[in-house]
Structure formats: C-alpha cells, structure tokens
Enzyme design. Sequence first.
Site, short mmCIF file in Angstrom:
data_model
loop_
_atom_site.label_atom_id
_atom_site.label_comp_id
_atom_site.label_asym_id
_atom_site.label_seq_id
_atom_site.Cartn_x
_atom_site.Cartn_y
_atom_site.Cartn_z
N ASN A 79 0.83 -1.21 0.00
CA ASN A 79 0.00 0.00 0.00
C ASN A 79 0.86 1.26 0.00
O ASN A 79 0.36 2.36 -0.20
CB ASN A 79 -0.96 0.02 1.20
CG ASN A 79 -0.23 -0.12 2.52
OD1 ASN A 79 0.17 -1.21 2.89
ND2 ASN A 79 -0.03 0.99 3.21
N TYR A 93 15.57 -5.16 14.52
CA TYR A 93 15.33 -5.09 13.07
C TYR A 93 16.44 -5.84 12.32
O TYR A 93 16.15 -6.63 11.41
CB TYR A 93 15.27 -3.62 12.65
CG TYR A 93 15.11 -3.42 11.16
CD1 TYR A 93 13.90 -3.69 10.53
CD2 TYR A 93 16.16 -2.95 10.37
CE1 TYR A 93 13.75 -3.50 9.15
CE2 TYR A 93 16.02 -2.76 9.00
CZ TYR A 93 14.81 -3.03 8.40
OH TYR A 93 14.66 -2.85 7.05
N1 LIG Z 1 13.43 1.94 3.23
C1 LIG Z 1 14.64 1.44 3.33
O1 LIG Z 1 15.63 2.20 3.38
C2 LIG Z 1 14.85 -0.03 3.39
C3 LIG Z 1 13.81 -0.94 3.37
N2 LIG Z 1 14.05 -2.30 3.44
C4 LIG Z 1 12.94 -3.27 3.47
O2 LIG Z 1 12.05 -3.01 2.40
C5 LIG Z 1 10.74 -3.45 2.74
C6 LIG Z 1 9.72 -2.36 2.40
O3 LIG Z 1 9.99 -1.24 3.21
P1 LIG Z 1 9.60 0.26 2.85
O4 LIG Z 1 8.77 0.32 1.65
O5 LIG Z 1 10.85 1.03 2.93
O6 LIG Z 1 8.75 0.62 4.17
P2 LIG Z 1 7.28 1.25 4.37
O7 LIG Z 1 7.17 1.47 5.85
O8 LIG Z 1 7.08 2.41 3.46
O9 LIG Z 1 6.32 0.05 3.92
C7 LIG Z 1 6.20 -1.09 4.71
C8 LIG Z 1 4.93 -1.82 4.38
O10 LIG Z 1 4.80 -2.94 5.26
C9 LIG Z 1 3.49 -2.94 5.79
N3 LIG Z 1 3.38 -3.62 7.08
C10 LIG Z 1 3.95 -3.29 8.25
N4 LIG Z 1 3.52 -4.11 9.21
C11 LIG Z 1 2.66 -5.00 8.63
C12 LIG Z 1 1.86 -6.07 9.11
N5 LIG Z 1 1.85 -6.40 10.40
N6 LIG Z 1 1.10 -6.75 8.25
C13 LIG Z 1 1.09 -6.40 6.94
N7 LIG Z 1 1.79 -5.38 6.43
C14 LIG Z 1 2.56 -4.69 7.28
C15 LIG Z 1 3.15 -1.46 5.91
O11 LIG Z 1 1.74 -1.28 6.07
P3 LIG Z 1 1.12 0.08 6.73
O12 LIG Z 1 1.25 1.14 5.70
O13 LIG Z 1 -0.28 -0.30 7.05
O14 LIG Z 1 1.96 0.36 7.95
C16 LIG Z 1 3.68 -0.97 4.58
O15 LIG Z 1 2.76 -1.27 3.58
C17 LIG Z 1 10.80 -3.81 4.23
O16 LIG Z 1 10.86 -5.20 4.38
C18 LIG Z 1 12.09 -3.17 4.71
O17 LIG Z 1 12.64 -3.87 5.79
C19 LIG Z 1 15.34 -2.77 3.51
C20 LIG Z 1 16.40 -1.93 3.50
C21 LIG Z 1 16.25 -0.49 3.48
C1 LIG Z 2 24.92 8.12 8.70
C2 LIG Z 2 24.31 8.58 7.39
C3 LIG Z 2 23.10 8.09 6.93
C4 LIG Z 2 22.41 7.06 7.71
C5 LIG Z 2 22.35 5.77 7.37
C6 LIG Z 2 21.51 4.86 8.06
C7 LIG Z 2 21.04 5.19 9.41
C8 LIG Z 2 21.11 3.75 7.41
C9 LIG Z 2 20.09 2.89 7.83
C10 LIG Z 2 19.69 1.94 6.98
C11 LIG Z 2 18.48 1.22 7.18
C12 LIG Z 2 17.51 1.64 8.17
C13 LIG Z 2 18.24 0.16 6.40
C14 LIG Z 2 17.00 -0.54 6.42
O1 LIG Z 2 16.95 -1.71 6.27
C15 LIG Z 2 22.42 8.62 5.68
C16 LIG Z 2 21.02 9.04 6.04
C17 LIG Z 2 22.38 7.56 4.56
C18 LIG Z 2 23.14 9.82 5.11
C19 LIG Z 2 24.63 9.75 5.21
C20 LIG Z 2 25.06 9.61 6.65
#
Ligand SMILES: NC(=O)C1=CN([C@@H]2O[C@H](COP(=O)(O)OP(=O)(O)OC[C@H]3O[C@@H](n4cnc5c(N)ncnc54)[C@H](OP(=O)(O)O)[C@@H]3O)[C@@H](O)[C@H]2O)C=CC1
Ligand SMILES: CC1=C(/C=C/C(C)=C/C=C/C(C)=C/C=O)C(C)(C)CCC1
Length: 314
Positions: free
Chosen positions: A29, A198
């Site tokens: 979503n 996480y």
């Molecule tokens: N963004 C990033 O920098 C990174 C993301 N990821 C991974 O990518 C994936 C997508 O993340 P991202 O798009 O960034 O995050 P968002 O928070 O934008 O999206 C996460 C989605 O997961 C849904 N969700 C959370 N809890 C549940 C639940 N209990 N049941 C069903 N759905 C659920 C949320 O629904 P709702 O909107 O209702 O909360 C939302 O649709 C994740 O697995 C994340 O760990 C990995 C590395 C980096």
């Molecule tokens: C230090 C720092 C950063 C922080 C990085 C972090 C905190 C990354 C977290 C990654 C996650 C949450 C991954 C999800 O799976 C930015 C914002 C890139 C900008 C450059 C300096």
Amino acid sequence: PSIRKFFAGGVCRTDVQLPGKIVVITGANTGIGKETARELARRGKSLHFHVHRAAPPAFLTARVYIACRDVLKGESAASEIRADTKNSQVLVRKLDLSDTKSIRAFAEGFLAEEKQLHILINNAGVMMCPYSKTADGFETHLGVNHLGHFLLTHLLLERLKESAPARVVNLSSVVHIAGKIRFHDLQGEKRYSRGFAYCHSKLANVLFTRELAKKLQGTGVTTYSVHPGIVRSELVRHSFLMCLLWRLFSPFLKSAREGAQTSLHCALAEGLEPLSGKYFSDCKRAWVSPRARNNQTAERLWAVSCELLGIQWK
Ligand SMILES: NC(=O)C1=CN([C@@H]2O[C@H](COP(=O)(O)OP(=O)(O)OC[C@H]3O[C@@H](n4cnc5c(N)ncnc54)[C@H](OP(=O)(O)O)[C@@H]3O)[C@@H](O)[C@H]2O)C=CC1
Ligand SMILES: CC1=C(/C=C/C(C)=C/C=C/C(C)=C/C=O)C(C)(C)CCC1
C-alpha cells in the site's frame, strides 16, 4: 544528474512481460512495495494498450494482489495503480502479518480464489518499533518480518510449485550484517534493542531464503533475498532520529521507485535460476555477512520457526 544517477543505483532492465501471471505482494500500500506492484501491474503483453491507451484485456496483464493490513490504504494505492497502468486487475486483500490467524485467513481466501501463483514478494516490514509482541506472542520484528512471511510462504508453497516456474522474493537489508540469531532469547525478553531487533529479523530473511532455496531444488520455484538500497519511505516512522536523518539526506536516498528495482529484477529477470537462495543489491548479486552464510544457523532457525508456528515443513 550524474550524481543523482549514482545514488539511484541499479535499474531493472529486463522487459519480461507477465500476461496472465498471478502476483502477491505484501505491504504494497506504500513505499517500495507499492512501486513494485505498480511496475508488475504495468507488465502486460499489450500493444493495444500502448497504441490505444485503452485498458488491456485481462488475460494480457498480470493480476496483482496487494496484501496489506489496512484495506482502506490498500484500496487507495490500488486505485492509483489501476488508473496509472490501466490494469483493472489490481486487487486488495487483508493480511496482517502480526497475527497468524490473519495470515491463515488470507492464504485460505487466496487459495480458494486463484489456482495459480507465479510471484510472491515478501515485502512488508517494520523497523525500530518499541518493544511489543504480535498476537501470537512473538517479538514484533521477528514476528512480522520473519515468522509472518515464513508462514505465508509455507501456506502458499504448493500453489507456487503447481505454477512453476515461480519465484519468491524476500526483502532483507544490508543491516543484516549487524544481525545475530539469538536462539537463547529470540523474543528479546532478556535484552532488547529496537535497532538490533530489526537487524536480527533481516538476517533471518537472508537465512530463510538460503534454506528455502535448498528445499526447493528441482521444483522450478526459486527464491532470492534483496537489499533495496537506502530508500525514502515510511519505514523510519518509529524513530524520530531516523525521520530527521531521512529528511536531511533526502536527495541522496533512493526514491521508492528506485528502491523497487532489485525486487523487480529478482522477480522478472531471465536466467536467475542458478542463483536461487542468493542475496541481491542494485540488481546484482551482493556480499552477505558470514553469519548469513552459516548453514547450521539457517537449519536451526528453520526448525525453531516451524516449532514456534506449530507447522511441519520438511
Ligand atoms: N526503506 C529502506 O531504506 C529499506 C527498506 N528495506 C525493506 O524493504 C521493505 C519495504 O519497506 P519500505 O517500503 O521502505 O517501508 P514502508 O514502511 O514504506 O512500507 C512497509 C509496508 O509494510 C506494511 N506492514 C507493516 N507491518 C505490517 C503487518 N503487520 N502486516 C502487513 N503489512 C505490514 C506497511 O503497512 P502500513 O502502511 O499499514 O503500515 C507498509 O505497507 C521492508 O521489508 C524493509 O525492511 C530494507 C532496507 C532499506
Ligand atoms: C549516517 C548517514 C546516513 C544514515 C544511514 C543509516 C542510518 C542507514 C540505515 C539503513 C536502514 C535503516 C536500512 C534498512 O533496512 C544517511 C542518512 C544515509 C546519510 C549519510 C550519513
């Protein structure tokens, strides 16, 4: 533009189309999931569509199921994607990964509705939640990010096998490197850090993918884990500091569309089958931490996950 292109990372360049294919994507979503769903919904073998800008016939496009916990949010994303792609077959179903009853109800409904499933994208995720437990008493990160998707995949696996070639894509993260599977305290009752919780769950995603690939050998179903990049999305919502960082560094983060590229690559690219079980970033194979390569940990995590969920999965 060249700096921006650098931060955008890898691009999925395959033009594989999905006529008549069935796709399920969790948490679509918003964020990366929504952009992945949008691109998959667009992939239909329809000249008609491009030439006439008309809605393509159903059999020429993929049917994309947005599986999310908030059906209203899901419907709003689905109607946006339907309008954008002219694919009317973008459907929303309720799935709350923090409740195994909801996961079972989703799977039951889906299996009654669809005789095939070609692509399952385990995308939903939560990060840095204050300590809490799911309906079944699992620590939230482990419960939603790992166990929820583990159970969902288990329940849908026969359908995937019957539809082979089929793929399962699991969203992990580069932060799996800091993760550890703490078998003595899986629910974080003795010690809890919301950041590390996480990381542990994202390590579990890599180990699950690795073990799943082994068990699926010869079935025509393959699986991949993905680091999408550091992406502007709602994932940081539970941490004030991360929200601030995300705002400050916003121009250097990937957009959700850029973040969707590696999931799309693993779902679509031809010839990936020999790399089943592997971890991808920027649309290519990437390095995983030693802990993510430990077969013993992967096997033990599999057994413990089955036990916690009360399922038999050999
Ligand atoms: N963004 C990033 O920098 C990174 C993301 N990821 C991974 O990518 C994936 C997508 O993340 P991202 O798009 O960034 O995050 P968002 O928070 O934008 O999206 C996460 C989605 O997961 C849904 N969700 C959370 N809890 C549940 C639940 N209990 N049941 C069903 N759905 C659920 C949320 O629904 P709702 O909107 O209702 O909360 C939302 O649709 C994740 O697995 C994340 O760990 C990995 C590395 C980096
Ligand atoms: C230090 C720092 C950063 C922080 C990085 C972090 C905190 C990354 C977290 C990654 C996650 C949450 C991954 C999800 O799976 C930015 C914002 C890139 C900008 C450059 C300096």
